[in-house]
Design an enzyme around this catalytic site. Structure first.
Site, short mmCIF file in Angstrom:
data_model
loop_
_atom_site.label_atom_id
_atom_site.label_comp_id
_atom_site.label_asym_id
_atom_site.label_seq_id
_atom_site.Cartn_x
_atom_site.Cartn_y
_atom_site.Cartn_z
N HIS A 291 -10.50 4.27 4.62
CA HIS A 291 -9.58 4.50 5.50
C HIS A 291 -10.69 6.08 4.60
O HIS A 291 -10.06 6.61 5.57
CB HIS A 291 -8.22 4.08 3.88
N GLU A 292 -10.58 6.08 3.69
CA GLU A 292 -10.69 7.70 3.03
C GLU A 292 -11.27 7.90 3.68
O GLU A 292 -11.13 9.24 4.79
CB GLU A 292 -11.16 7.92 1.47
#
Lengths: 424, 161
Positions: free
Chosen positions: A139-140
């Site tokens: 996600h990051e």
């Protein structure tokens, strides 16, 4: 309602201009370095586990974008593209403090660094409790690459953490979102083929199945036609999946299939191997004890080598060998090449003038899914006119080549990864 | 070394020194909405000049309105008056409820609190990039989480201005 209606009216133009904006918010390099900073190790997991999870997270993005990520441990930190670290509260010189256990678990900066809140309980692949470090890292990294949050079900870019029971992957829309920023994967292939295997189903019936494979250098991908993508986790090293043949630069795969003959061959340079499908390994010798690899000139008299590529045509039981601008049709029954070589453009004429690969083909592939032959060169493919095409349009030339199209428009997301993560 | 008393260190692994403050009241909810860009887009650019929502408390008059306990949704009603800041917060709350598949009440109910208290990424859902000389702003693709049976392929509603 009025606002949404206006946005719908403006959206095509916004996407058009938005594309140029998005381009400026993406990395311009195709190879990015990353490092888990020494001062930012987590207290919860071993350093090796942390690095493994991050390596895997970066690889997952590599599998769908034309970007390679390399873990860099020697250069000065200032030269690293993406730096990662764990911290709590005020951490790592960051101006945005973490909030302790719960709620916020990480943040990232576009084209920049990633921080994980070490007050939250991160876990590895096999531990269902806590927050999956892999999923958070993916996600990051998405943020670093330029993706915003979305509330679309199934997206890895949802802002809230969604636990998953089985391994999660980047779905079609997430792939397309990042490819809007970085484009799709392109590049020539060494060979492409459908590998036939016979199996017994649950009822004991003999069924014939096929799998599609793409080879490039020393790697290969299994392509899942029904899912329009490669198998999760590919590419894999050739040496792992195809034992006994050359481990890179395969020129051709040929599957001879007649009522009396059933044999598969790999070609490279001036040599070829016969493959044992049952045991999934190349034969070391033929029935007479002659060792493999053999010379093409011995097994296929009249065929010059090295070749560019080849394929077996079940319609006329010939192997078509391609070399430079010529094609040689080898009759598997008579083992002769009468009337050849001929020019490729004469045997496979272009349907549209001046739209033809001409010479030096990368691969020729018969697809059981599309029931068509395809010619590949660089980033393009040409479909060969088949029976169905002729029925629809009788004016099409026999074995004609339709205009070229980009490989990435029909076979999706066949992407390289950095060599350091190939063995993962 | 952190002090522990249990052989497997689970006493220091499970109990953190600091716990995130849960979202329990409207003031905390306001901060949450402001922090993640729901009331106003957050300046978010490469870890520089980062203005935390904590440093920008809500206006006193707004807090007074909220603390009176009166429902802002009643005040909004069907009036056509120019939006006030209180309306901005109610609208932000409703928008948050909508994308999280919750009833758009404009009230801080238990389900909304639960949604706000879920573990989440710290990147704002709506943010502006300072170094961008264009007017390009990144916003969350607001797509309802309600399942309409088509596997999550709802049309994307882009809430960019």
């Amino acid at each position: 309602r009025k606002k949404r209606f206006l946005q719908l009216l403006l959206s095509p133009r916004q996407e058009q201009t938005g594309g140029s904006f998005l381009q400026s918010r993406a990395f311009s390099k195709s190879k990015l370095t990353w490092r888990l900073m020494g001062e930012g190790y987590s207290r919860q997991l071993s350093i090796e586990d942390q690095r493994y999870m991050l390596r895997l997270a970066f690889r997952m993005w590599s599998e769908v974008t034309p970007i390679e990520f390399e873990e860099e441990v020697t250069s000065p930190a200032s030269m690293i593209d993406i730096r990662l670290g764990f911290g709590t509260g005020r951490h790592l010189g960051c101006t945005r403090a973490f909030d302790g256990n719960g709620q916020e678990f990480a943040h990232a900066w576009q084209l920049g660094d990633i921080h994980f809140d070490d007050d939250d309980q991160f876990t590895t692949l096999n531990n269902p409790n806590g927050i999956s470090l892999l999923k958070v890292a993916v996600h990051e990294i998405g943020h670093v690459l330029g993706l915003p949050h979305t509330y679309r079900t199934g997206s890895v870019m949802q802002s809230s953490y969604i636990p998953h029971e089985v391994g999660f992957e980047l779905d079609w829309l997430d792939r397309k979102a990042v490819q809007q920023l970085y484009g799709v994967c392109e590049g020539p292939f060494d060979t492409i083929f459908d590998w036939i295997r016979k199996e017994r189903n649950q009822y004991g019936e003999l069924v014939v199945q096929f799998n599609t494979y793409f080879f490039r250098n020393g790697w290969y991908w299994l392509y899942e036609n029904r899912n329009n993508r490669t198998r999760y986790g590919d590419p894999i090293a050739l040496s792992v999946g195809w034992r006994g043949i050359s481990y890179e630069g395969i020129d051709a795969f040929v599957h001879i299939w007649t009522w009396t003959k059933y044999a598969t061959y790999f070609f490279k340079g001036t040599q070829y191997w016969r493959y044992d499908n049952e045991n999934d390994i190349a034969y070391t010798a033929d029935a007479k004890g002659k060792r493999y690899p053999k010379l093409i000139s011995e097994g296929f008299p009249g065929v010059p080598s090295p070749i560019d590529t080849a394929f077996y045509d079940r319609r006329d039981q010939h192997i078509y060998f391609f070399k430079d601008s010529n094609v040689i049709a080898f009759n598997v029954n008579t083992k002769q090449v009468n009337g050849y070589p001929k020019r490729i453009v004469d045997v496979f004429p272009g349907v549209v003038l001046d739209d033809h690969p001409i010479s030096n083909l990368n691969a020729v592939y018969y697809s059981y899914k599309y029931q068509s032959i395809f010619f590949f060169k660089n980033n393009f493919f040409w479909k060969v006119v088949n029976e169905r095409d002729k029925q629809r349009n009788p004016s099409l030339p026999y074995n004609g080549l339709f205009p070229k199209r980009k490989i990435g428009d029909q076979w999706f997301d066949i992407c390289n990864v950095h060599s350091s993560v190939l063995e993962m | 070394e952190k002090l522990f008393h249990i052989r497997d260190h689970s006493d220091i692994l499970s109990i953190s020194e600091q716990q995130a403050s849960p979202i329990l009241d409207q003031k905390a909810a306001q901060k949450y909405l402001a922090k993640y860009g729901w009331t106003e887009q957050v300046n978010w650019d490469n870890n520089e000049d980062q203005n935390s929502a904590d440093e920008h408390p809500a206006p006193k008059e707004l807090l007074d309105i909220l603390q009176e306990g009166s429902s802002l949704s009643r005040q909004v009603g069907n009036t056509q008056t120019e939006p006030t800041k209180s309306i901005v917060y109610v609208q932000a709350l409703k928008e948050f409820q909508e994308v999280n598949g919750l009833p758009m009440t404009g009230k801080l109910d238990e389900a909304t609190k639960d949604a706000m208290n879920k573990p989440r990424c710290g990147v704002p859902d709506k943010k502006v990039l300072l170094n961008d000389t264009s007017n390009f702003n990144q916003t969350t693709h607001l797509n309802s989480t309600t399942d309409n049976g088509d596997g999550g392929t709802n049309a994307t509603v882009n809430s960019k201005e």
